[in-house]
Write a protein that holds these residues in place. Structure first.
Motif, mmCIF file in Angstrom:
data_model
loop_
_atom_site.group_PDB
_atom_site.id
_atom_site.type_symbol
_atom_site.label_atom_id
_atom_site.label_comp_id
_atom_site.label_asym_id
_atom_site.label_seq_id
_atom_site.Cartn_x
_atom_site.Cartn_y
_atom_site.Cartn_z
ATOM 1 N N ALA A 136 -0.791 -3.405 3.533
ATOM 2 C CA ALA A 136 0.035 -2.668 4.389
ATOM 3 C C ALA A 136 0.840 -3.315 5.457
ATOM 4 C CB ALA A 136 -0.760 -1.483 5.029
ATOM 5 N N SER A 137 0.461 -4.706 5.630
ATOM 6 C CA SER A 137 1.072 -5.395 6.384
ATOM 7 C C SER A 137 2.377 -6.295 5.929
ATOM 8 C CB SER A 137 0.104 -6.337 7.118
ATOM 9 O OG SER A 137 -0.436 -7.215 5.934
ATOM 10 N N ARG A 138 3.164 -6.721 6.590
ATOM 11 C CA ARG A 138 4.421 -7.424 6.220
ATOM 12 C C ARG A 138 4.238 -9.044 6.356
ATOM 13 N NH1 ARG A 138 9.684 -5.335 7.204
ATOM 14 N NH2 ARG A 138 9.898 -3.485 6.682
ATOM 15 N N THR A 189 0.804 -1.233 -0.024
ATOM 16 C CA THR A 189 0.080 -0.015 -0.014
ATOM 17 C C THR A 189 1.005 1.285 0.089
ATOM 18 O OG1 THR A 189 -1.524 -1.145 1.151
ATOM 19 C CG2 THR A 189 -1.695 1.227 1.254
ATOM 20 N N ALA A 190 0.459 2.172 -0.816
ATOM 21 C CA ALA A 190 1.406 3.419 -0.823
ATOM 22 C C ALA A 190 0.558 4.781 -1.174
ATOM 23 C CB ALA A 190 2.308 3.323 -2.098
ATOM 24 N N ASN A 191 0.472 5.578 -0.491
ATOM 25 C CA ASN A 191 0.087 7.086 -0.827
ATOM 26 C C ASN A 191 0.849 8.021 -1.302
ATOM 27 O OD1 ASN A 191 1.042 7.636 1.601
ATOM 28 N ND2 ASN A 191 -0.313 8.696 2.573
ATOM 29 N N SER A 192 2.057 7.593 -1.521
ATOM 30 C CA SER A 192 3.005 8.483 -1.971
ATOM 31 C C SER A 192 3.124 8.579 -3.603
ATOM 32 C CB SER A 192 4.438 8.104 -1.782
ATOM 33 O OG SER A 192 4.742 6.894 -2.207
ATOM 34 N N SER A 199 11.405 -1.417 3.079
ATOM 35 C CA SER A 199 10.303 -2.475 3.027
ATOM 36 C C SER A 199 11.094 -3.878 2.332
ATOM 37 C CB SER A 199 9.879 -1.825 1.522
ATOM 38 O OG SER A 199 9.239 -2.803 0.661
ATOM 39 N N LEU A 200 10.180 -5.057 3.011
ATOM 40 C CA LEU A 200 10.764 -6.339 2.390
ATOM 41 C C LEU A 200 10.928 -6.579 1.116
ATOM 42 C CD1 LEU A 200 8.467 -8.374 4.740
ATOM 43 C CD2 LEU A 200 10.881 -7.757 5.290
ATOM 44 N N SER A 201 10.095 -5.535 0.244
ATOM 45 C CA SER A 201 10.178 -5.940 -1.191
ATOM 46 C C SER A 201 11.063 -4.990 -2.081
ATOM 47 C CB SER A 201 8.716 -5.644 -1.988
ATOM 48 O OG SER A 201 7.941 -4.835 -1.220
ATOM 49 N N PHE A 233 -7.042 9.183 1.973
ATOM 50 C CA PHE A 233 -6.156 8.958 3.389
ATOM 51 C C PHE A 233 -5.726 10.164 3.907
ATOM 52 C CE2 PHE A 233 -2.297 7.513 5.881
ATOM 53 C CZ PHE A 233 -2.992 6.507 6.670
ATOM 54 N N LYS A 253 0.095 -11.460 0.689
ATOM 55 C CA LYS A 253 -1.196 -10.550 0.516
ATOM 56 C C LYS A 253 -1.925 -10.962 -0.768
ATOM 57 C CE LYS A 253 2.355 -7.384 1.848
ATOM 58 N NZ LYS A 253 3.256 -6.256 1.803
ATOM 59 N N SER A 286 7.247 6.364 -3.871
ATOM 60 C CA SER A 286 8.431 6.295 -3.208
ATOM 61 C C SER A 286 8.144 5.216 -2.348
ATOM 62 C CB SER A 286 8.897 7.393 -2.488
ATOM 63 O OG SER A 286 7.704 7.853 -1.525
ATOM 64 N N LEU A 287 9.149 4.462 -2.239
ATOM 65 C CA LEU A 287 9.337 3.160 -1.370
ATOM 66 C C LEU A 287 10.457 3.213 -0.375
ATOM 67 C CD1 LEU A 287 8.678 -0.123 -1.177
ATOM 68 C CD2 LEU A 287 10.492 -0.539 -2.721
ATOM 69 N N ALA A 288 9.914 2.969 0.828
ATOM 70 C CA ALA A 288 10.840 2.856 2.192
ATOM 71 C C ALA A 288 11.992 1.838 1.823
ATOM 72 C CB ALA A 288 9.923 2.639 3.496
HETATM 73 C C1 LIG Z 1 -2.189 4.422 3.630
HETATM 74 C C2 LIG Z 1 -0.722 3.922 3.423
HETATM 75 C C3 LIG Z 1 -0.118 4.434 2.813
HETATM 76 C C4 LIG Z 1 1.472 3.886 2.747
HETATM 77 N N1 LIG Z 1 2.249 4.591 1.859
HETATM 78 C C5 LIG Z 1 3.391 4.226 1.754
HETATM 79 C C6 LIG Z 1 4.316 4.615 0.639
HETATM 80 O O1 LIG Z 1 3.899 5.663 0.161
HETATM 81 N N2 LIG Z 1 5.625 3.942 0.741
HETATM 82 C C7 LIG Z 1 5.862 3.075 1.384
HETATM 83 O O2 LIG Z 1 7.070 2.610 1.423
HETATM 84 N N3 LIG Z 1 5.137 2.651 2.339
HETATM 85 C C8 LIG Z 1 3.786 2.968 2.386
HETATM 86 N N4 LIG Z 1 3.080 2.387 3.389
HETATM 87 C C9 LIG Z 1 3.416 1.252 4.423
HETATM 88 C C10 LIG Z 1 3.621 0.054 3.554
HETATM 89 O O3 LIG Z 1 2.193 -0.094 2.988
HETATM 90 C C11 LIG Z 1 4.013 -1.187 4.495
HETATM 91 O O4 LIG Z 1 5.091 -0.686 5.103
HETATM 92 C C12 LIG Z 1 3.920 -2.397 3.991
HETATM 93 O O5 LIG Z 1 4.194 -3.425 5.092
HETATM 94 C C13 LIG Z 1 5.242 -2.434 3.205
HETATM 95 O O6 LIG Z 1 5.234 -3.883 2.848
HETATM 96 P P1 LIG Z 1 6.413 -4.797 2.445
HETATM 97 O O7 LIG Z 1 7.520 -4.623 3.492
HETATM 98 O O8 LIG Z 1 5.924 -6.174 2.250
HETATM 99 O O9 LIG Z 1 7.147 -4.239 0.965
HETATM 100 C C14 LIG Z 1 1.645 3.038 3.620
HETATM 101 C C15 LIG Z 1 0.815 2.372 4.311
HETATM 102 C C16 LIG Z 1 -0.514 2.918 4.494
HETATM 103 C C17 LIG Z 1 -1.581 2.144 5.242
#
Ligand SMILES: Cc1cc2nc3c(=O)[nH]c(=O)nc-3n(C[C@H](O)[C@H](O)[C@H](O)COP(=O)(O)O)c2cc1C
Length: 325
Positions: free
Chosen positions: A89-91, A38-41, A60-62, A151, A95, A55-57
């Motif tokens: 949004a869960s790890r 899930t991403a709102n960026s 992130s596991l992926s 959101f 999914k 953008s991706l943290a």
């Molecule tokens: C509404 C919402 C928006 C999110 N936006 C982002 C985002 O833009 N980038 C990101 O890296 N994680 C975002 N997250 C968090 C990831 O969805 C979350 O860390 C997820 O567990 C990552 O999965 P992974 O580690 O399996 O890749 C968001 C979560 C929520 C609930």
């Protein structure tokens, strides 16, 4: 601002004022495993060429799989996909396990029933602090008239569109602040109720039914066997009640019947009449969706449910399983 003064939590909170949609971004890992989060960026970058970004943290596991992926898909979630958003949004869980994926133009998973989808080829990845910024060219997209999930301030929300100009019911000069005016919540809700009931009235008139009869038949459609007293407890909050005369009238109309033990039940024509009322109520809702738009009607329903909960004077639960009589 000096680094020491920077309040990360306040920064996050301030960013939360920027209301966004919610997306799920998917790709396929080199070993063929579908990945997504899930991403709102997500944001648009360019119309020509068509470019988008997200953008991706780096935690992130992926992250490795997205770094390798040539293609990724963006799914703009609709209001009824909140659970899906939570899943992605869960790890670490599977999914994709309950999703029937569709075929797209690349190997990236394509999720159905979204407000919009963008199938992209990754063009460039930038470093962005603790995130990686992916920019992709949109190769294909589609859209459905499903209101989007929103959101804001760390919470899911719905949109209600704001008209270009403030809605005023009359063109009269504003009434003095101290008097009843058309902006009072109670007035607005009351008037909406009566105007919607007005659209029901034609079919009620055809059956010579008063509002109290209509309410009683609706209650008896849900709770099958009720004494007059029980029925009136359910009607209490409407300000209406059924007298013995009303009950006799409904019996004579063959809409309800008295069972041995002072308990009343709908007859088969009573059930039919009530189903007819429900069909009319649904038709009115369809008209309202047409007039106001699906998203606004869903947002309105959500607000009304909250209001009903907050203002409940302690009514018996109409939808609760009935004791066997
Ligand atoms: C509404 C919402 C928006 C999110 N936006 C982002 C985002 O833009 N980038 C990101 O890296 N994680 C975002 N997250 C968090 C990831 O969805 C979350 O860390 C997820 O567990 C990552 O999965 P992974 O580690 O399996 O890749 C968001 C979560 C929520 C609930």
């Amino acid at each position: 601002m000096a680094q020491a003064e920077f309040d990360n939590q306040a920064f996050r909170q301030a960013l939360g004022s920027f209301t966004t949609g919610v997306t799920i971004i998917t790709a396929t890992a080199p070993d063929g495993t579908p990945i997504g989060l899930t991403a709102n960026s997500f944001n648009s970058v360019s119309l020509d060429p068509p470019l988008v970004l997200w953008s991706l943290a780096k935690t992130s596991l992926s992250v490795d799989a997205f770094n390798e992926a040539e293609h990724w898909n963006v799914h703009v979630l609709s209001q009824h996909q909140q659970d899906l958003s939570n899943t992605f949004a869960s790890r670490g869980e599977d999914k994709f396990k309950d999703i029937s994926l569709e075929d797209g133009i690349s190997n990236a998973p394509l999720i159905p029933d979204c407000s919009a989808r963008f199938q992209c080829r990754n063009t460039v990845t930038h470093d962005g602090g603790d995130h990686l910024i992916f920019i992709g060219e949109v190769l294909d997209f589609d859209q459905q008239t499903l209101p989007p999930l929103v959101f804001q301030q760390g919470q899911y929300a719905m949109t209600a569109r704001k008209p270009w100009e403030d809605v005023s019911l009359s063109s009269q000069p504003a009434a003095p602040q101290c008097s009843y005016n058309e902006d009072l919540l109670g007035y607005l809700i009351g008037r909406s109720h009566f105007q919607i009931l007005y659209r029901m009235r034609k079919i009620l008139d055809e059956q010579a039914l008063e509002d109290s009869h209509f309410f009683a038949l609706s209650v008896m459609n849900i709770q099958q066997r009720l004494t007059l007293e029980e029925l009136n407890t359910h009607l209490d909050y409407t300000g209406h009640s059924l007298s013995e005369m009303d009950v006799d009238f409904l019996v004579r109309q063959d809409l309800i019947k008295k069972l041995d033990d002072d308990v009343y039940q709908l007859t088969s024509s009573g059930q039919e009449a009530s189903l007819h009322h429900i069909a009319q109520a649904k038709a009115i809702e369809e008209e309202l969706i047409e007039e106001l738009g699906m998203g606004d009607v869903m947002a309105l329903k959500l607000m009304l449910k909250r209001l009903i909960n907050k203002t409940d004077p302690g009514l018996p639960d109409l939808w609760q399983e009935q004791d066997k009589k």
